[in-house]
Design an enzyme around this catalytic site. Structure first.
Site, mmCIF file in Angstrom:
data_model
loop_
_atom_site.group_PDB
_atom_site.id
_atom_site.type_symbol
_atom_site.label_atom_id
_atom_site.label_comp_id
_atom_site.label_asym_id
_atom_site.label_seq_id
_atom_site.Cartn_x
_atom_site.Cartn_y
_atom_site.Cartn_z
ATOM 1 C CG ASN B 381 0.153 -0.827 -3.244
ATOM 2 O OD1 ASN B 381 -0.898 0.394 -3.107
ATOM 3 N ND2 ASN B 381 1.137 -1.080 -4.096
ATOM 4 C CG ASP B 382 -3.493 -4.410 -2.386
ATOM 5 O OD1 ASP B 382 -2.827 -3.882 -3.660
ATOM 6 O OD2 ASP B 382 -3.263 -5.504 -2.614
ATOM 7 C CB VAL B 383 -3.664 -1.839 3.730
ATOM 8 C CG1 VAL B 383 -3.810 -3.557 3.631
ATOM 9 C CG2 VAL B 383 -2.186 -1.158 3.813
#
Lengths: 98, 454
Positions: B381-383
């Site tokens: 998600n964050d990446v």
């Protein structure tokens, strides 16, 4: 041996370490960690002498515990690294073993 | 004899360096590990000839016990549990340094010279911090302990005071090294410091912590080398110290955070009611996903830790093989912080028989997303959050991300819309070219494989 000489070795070895390890690709960073971890178990060499001199009961007990700890580090570290590196294969379709 | 021992130690040191050098390619890596192993073997054997050693009973017992524990652990450990295993091994390395230093102290005849007492303090301090810090890291990763940061008032003040106490006690000991009590108090404080330093660090920041502890275990060995005036300890210790620092640095850069921020900011505390307003999102099923993949020419798979949690890497590899057999170009894009330790995701995929030639680092593949039909994101998600590029108030801002949004279609398999570790909503979920497939990664990929085979 003079402390200064030891310090020379320490600093130069750090530079060698930086040169060699920056070339390891991210692909192999986990085996690098477990493998270098096993190398840091070199403390075993010191532990063996501590455990074997028979200077006093206390020094022997401490030494033997150090041998146990360092051997776990060395044997476990190298074996698990080998297990991982064995899995890195070029062509997966020809390999059936898991 | 002393000369011979030192020559063998030199050979061992060279073998360690060559071993690490061979890790620069997966083709030679296994040989490299064997070189390091033989270096260790030589160093141990020549040490056994040391004339200081009078009794082998405890040595043999210790080696047998240690080797048995190490071998069983190395054989049994699951690849997903590799981070905690490495943390534990690190801890034992650090603990060994402390024990050797203490044992050496009890054997000292007469007053040790100043530099020996200073290195004794350092060896005990670094070794013990590594030991207890690694045990906490292990407990957090293994789930024995909650992985969320544990914070309390005046945390940094307490840690700083403890560190000052160690320095003061260290000076007291160095000035009068015949009294052991300051050294034992240092040992106790160092044990506490190791615990206190790691408990405020969240689970997703553990890759940094393990790398750092890796470095400490090397420095602890080097410090012990100074105590014993032993070159091979100093050289190997500094090699490992350098390796750990490099990895720590890479991890921090990949998260665009400073080491101080990782260690002290306690990121990852549970935030009440995170998310904010929810927008509508189109839900797609496995069948839709399989049709899309069927029509694609090129696919880049972006695996995240969620993939490993769901144990979906084997079925994913099967799906990738089906697509490859149908003439599609399938590659994997690995973000540096995918997984729970540096390079973890590569090991997990290698275990699932993915050829390493299909695995690409972020820098190698990031420009290729724009020519790719489908970017398939699983458990990450964050990446991939584009907010990292422009949203200045986001905690993600500035973090290098995989450019999945540049591909023609983004397919995301995810349990829910919940934000990732950074707590930042991901606009990509709502984009018109994004296909959201909600569900467990393993179940979803299994279904996609089923439809692909039909």
């Amino acid at each position: 041996m003079g402390i200064l000489i030891l310090f020379y070795i320490f600093v130069l070895a750090i530079f060698v370490g930086f040169e060699v390890i920056t070339k390891v690709p991210p692909l192999l960073h986990t085996p690098l960690m477990s493998g270098s971890n096993a190398i840091s178990g070199i403390t075993l060499v010191g532990a063996l002498i501590s455990a074997g001199t028979g200077h006093s009961a206390l020094s022997t007990i401490l030494g033997m515990m150090a041998v146990v700890f360092a051997t776990i580090n060395v044997v476990g570290g190298f074996m698990v690294t080998d297990r991982m590196l064995e899995m890195f294969k070029k062509d997966s379709s020809k390999e059936t073993s898991k | 004899m002393v000369t011979l021992t030192n020559i063998v130690y030199l050979i061992a040191s060279v073998l360690f360096i060559l071993g690490l050098k061979n890790l620069s390619s997966p083709k030679t890596a296994r040989r490299g590990n064997l070189l390091s192993m033989s270096g260790m073997f030589l160093a141990v054997v020549i040490t056994l000839f040391d004339k200081q050693i009078l009794d082998f009973t405890y040595i043999i017992a210790g080696v047998i016990i240690g080797a048995a524990i190490g071998a069983v652990a190395a054989k049994r450990v699951e690849m997903t549990a590799m981070p905690q295993m490495v943390a534990l091994f690190n801890g034992f390395g650090g603990g060994a340094s402390t024990l050797v230093a203490l044992s050496e102290f009890t054997q000292l005849t007469g007053d040790p010279v100043l530099n020996v007492s200073i290195t004794l303090v350092l060896s005990v301090l670094i070794g013990t911090v590594t030991f207890t810090g690694s045990l906490i890291a292990f407990a957090k990763l293994q789930g024995v302990m909650r992985s969320a940061p544990i914070v309390y008032k005046l945390q940094h003040v307490v840690n700083a005071l403890l560190l000052i106490a160690v320095i003061v006690l260290g000076v007291i000991f160095a000035l009068n090294p015949t009294v052991i009590s300051p050294l034992l108090v240092i040992l106790a404080i160092a044990a506490l410091l190791g615990v206190l330093a790691v408990i405020p660090i969240g689970g997703a920041d553990m890759p940094v912590v393990i790398s750092l502890l890796n470095s400490y275990s090397g420095l602890a060995a080097a410090a012990t080398g100074f105590v014993l005036s032993n070159n091979v300890l100093i050289i190997s210790g500094s090699l490992v110290g350098a390796s750990g620092i490099i990895l720590t640095n890479i991890m921090c850069k990949a998260m665009n955070r400073s080491l101080a921020n990782v260690l002290f900011a306690a990121v990852g505390q549970e935030v009440a009611g995170a998310g904010g307003e929810r927008r509508d999102v189109t839900r797609y099923q496995a069948e839709d996903a399989s049709v899309m993949l069927e029509n694609a020419q090129s696919v880049i798979i972006v695996p995240g830790y969620g993939l490993a949690v769901a144990q979906a890497q084997h079925i994913l590899s099967e799906m990738a093989n089906i697509l490859t057999e149908r003439g599609k170009k399938v590659r994997y894009a690995i973000h540096p912080v995918a997984g729970r330790m540096p390079g973890h995701m590569n090991v997990l995929l290698a275990e699932a028989n993915v050829s390493y030639e299909q695995l690409f680092d972020m820098d190698e593949i990031n420009d290729d997303f724009q020519n790719t039909d489908v970017a398939l994101v699983i458990g990450a998600n964050d990446v991939i959050n584009p907010a990292a590029r422009y949203k200045k108030d986001s905690s993600l801002y500035g973090m290098p991300i995989l450019n999945v949004d540049k591909s023609s279609t983004v397919m995301i398999i995810k349990r829910s819309l919940s934000p990732g570790f950074a707590g930042e909503d991901n606009e990509l979920f709502y984009d018109s070219k994004t296909m959201m497939c909600f569900g467990d990664a393993k179940k979803m990929v299994t279904e996609i494989v089923k439809f692909l085979k039909e």
